[in-house]
Write an enzyme that holds these catalytic residues in place. Sequence first.
Site, PDB file in Angstrom:
ATOM      1  N   ASN A  49      -6.062 -20.611 -10.551  1.00 30.66           N
ATOM      2  CA  ASN A  49      -6.082 -20.123 -11.502  1.00 30.66           C
ATOM      3  C   ASN A  49      -7.211 -20.363 -12.398  1.00 30.66           C
ATOM      4  OD1 ASN A  49      -3.777 -18.544 -10.815  1.00 30.66           O
ATOM      5  ND2 ASN A  49      -2.371 -20.235 -12.370  1.00 30.66           N
ATOM      6  N   ARG A 106      -5.039  -3.367  -4.022  1.00 28.62           N
ATOM      7  CA  ARG A 106      -5.151  -4.530  -3.342  1.00 28.62           C
ATOM      8  C   ARG A 106      -4.342  -4.559  -2.039  1.00 28.62           C
ATOM      9  NH1 ARG A 106      -7.899  -8.417  -6.616  1.00 28.62           N
ATOM     10  NH2 ARG A 106      -7.393  -8.303  -8.873  1.00 28.62           N
ATOM     11  N   HIS A 129      -5.389   1.582 -11.291  1.00 22.98           N
ATOM     12  CA  HIS A 129      -4.495   0.497 -11.398  1.00 22.98           C
ATOM     13  C   HIS A 129      -3.034   1.152 -10.787  1.00 22.98           C
ATOM     14  CE1 HIS A 129      -2.336  -3.153 -12.767  1.00 22.98           C
ATOM     15  NE2 HIS A 129      -3.178  -3.537 -11.665  1.00 22.98           N
TER      16      HIS A 129
END
EC number: 2.7.4.1
Length: 687
Positions: free
Chosen positions: A47, A377, A437
């Site tokens: 992260n 993705r 998206h």
Amino acid sequence: MSKQIMSHYVNRDLSWIEFNRRVLREAQDATTPLLERAKFLAIVSSNLDEFISVRGAGVQSQMKAGLTKKDFTGYTPVGLWKRLIKRNSQMVTEQYRTFREVVRGMAKEGIVFRSVDELNATQTTAMERYFHDIIFPVLTPMAVDQSRPFPLVHTKELYMSVLLRKEEDAPEEEPYFAIIQIPSILPRHIPLPVRSGTKRTEFVLMEDLIEKYIDTLFKGYTPYAVHPFRITRNSDLTLNEEGAEDLLEEIEKEIRRRRWGMTVRLEVDKDIDPYALAVLKDELEISDNIVEIDGPLDLSFLMKFAVTLPNYENLRYERMEPVYPREFDETDDMFEVLRERDVLMYHPYESFEAVTDFLVQSAYDPEVLAIKMTLYRVSGQSELVQALVKAAESGKQVTVVVELKARFDEERNIAWARQLEKAGCHVVYGLIGLKTHAKILLVVRRELDGLRRYVHVGTGNYNDSTAKLYTDIGLFTSHPVIGEDASALFNEMTGYSSPYDWRAFGVAPTSLKDKLFALIDREKEHAIAGRPARIIAKMNSLSNQEMIDKLYSASQAGVKIDLIVRGVCCLRPGVEGLSDNIRVISIVDRYLEHSRMTLFANGGDEEVYLSSADWMTRNLNRRIELMCPVFDGYLRRTVRNILFMNLEDNVKAHELQSTGVYQRVTNELAPMRSQFEAKRISRWKSH
């Protein structure tokens, strides 16, 4: 001294650090199984890498450009950068303190990391052979001198700096300097031989082994200071989409340019030689954000270590096998089911295989005429992509909107796009200036009563790997209004189309924000009129100022608002006269909370929506996003049950205070851990 007035907003980047701190708390939690604690330590590192390479790099770019204007939370770039460095430094110190605690805990369970100086004769012989046979042939020492300039150092790769002398050199002479890249193609943790019959598992780290035998790489020189280091570069894509003749080629060029991005962080061993540090700072052109590490650099290796370590199931979460959605469990014809009813799936508790099976059935069904799908993705071995290829090869009209700008997945998506084009699919790379998206799949099928549209919309990516690790919601429907909107959405993404009057969807960037604002204002009117008024919204992040102000206004009118925001939240709840009626919680647990869904009380006639969009400026203004209503009353109650299950979590939920600090939720009620409760599917699926 006058008291400083607190901003109505929490800074986005500082809020993100608080999120990563909550991830770290899972590694610190003694009730979390040991190997899972190691995985959380790895997630903290990964992260932070992404945050520094994108958000941190953005702040540095603003500073270099001389920007001094405050953002809406009251921070200048310089002020924010100083605060980010300080908080990140504190978190890294805490992370490595936790790492040492976890290592001690693993040692008690028989999982031991050895220093090379602790190895017995058998282990030393085995490691010497491993170094010379496996590691040595891969290593490349790179000297730095007048004839050999400083080499390219790759972002987020591990290196070692080496200072050397010749025997005849005087002590005051400058040392020779070289670097070595630790080969990431080999395992970072190397198993050691142990006595047969023992229940111990022992490892040594590769960098320690390389340091032990470093002299074999520099014949005639004496290495006297060997220290690991690692850099993070600016990894944000800066595309000129308007001027790009071929977007795919432009993105490939930009990926290559990432290798030379500005250095935004340098991680070094805490005992690094001052001369070596000075060389690195000078050559890498970095003066601040130099992080001294007391332990192995880059703990992200712990993820692979914890996942691949055999046995030790007692140190992991109990295995959870997703169940196949019961609506499809006893049929070979998913279309027949969807003609009769809508189906809602909750991942990872219900298997993503149902989505794959639907697409495979569509690919082979002779009555299916067209398949349209968005891909953001995709996993490395995607059955979905193979099904699309099969459909195109069998003559069906297959259209795929592939988002090439999915951060850090660009290369994989480019490979999929080329494979799909080769098979005969129509591949579209989205619209200039906008990321696609939205998660939507449309199948057009010829039936006895005419053409029928079957639609799947989801909150998560079409990725069978992450569907086992993320919580997401997916809706299958053949509702004609949703089907018409789905066709219109693909027409807008692939062709020229005037603004569409959406009957069901909210679509960013054209209508989603306005639709959400209208729904919030409607709750406000209900509250003023004394009718039931409530908003429950779940998302990953909330940072859009207009949206926050709209929620503040609704709170002041008496609307009860519950927000379940996993990560960044710039809204400040519980401020008297501003946000008294707003509660914000965050759940960090075994699975990554990823679903986006919203409930509006609507005066007693509840409405429920699923969405791909977080309430961030980028999602509302710069992305193609989708919000879809759930029309079926049975499924609306199911979503409602999931939201209330989250709100009742008092084990893994943290509540955001008006100060911007998160505190773990505690109360006198029986323990309620929403992710574990969700395993009992019958509890949240309505009847």
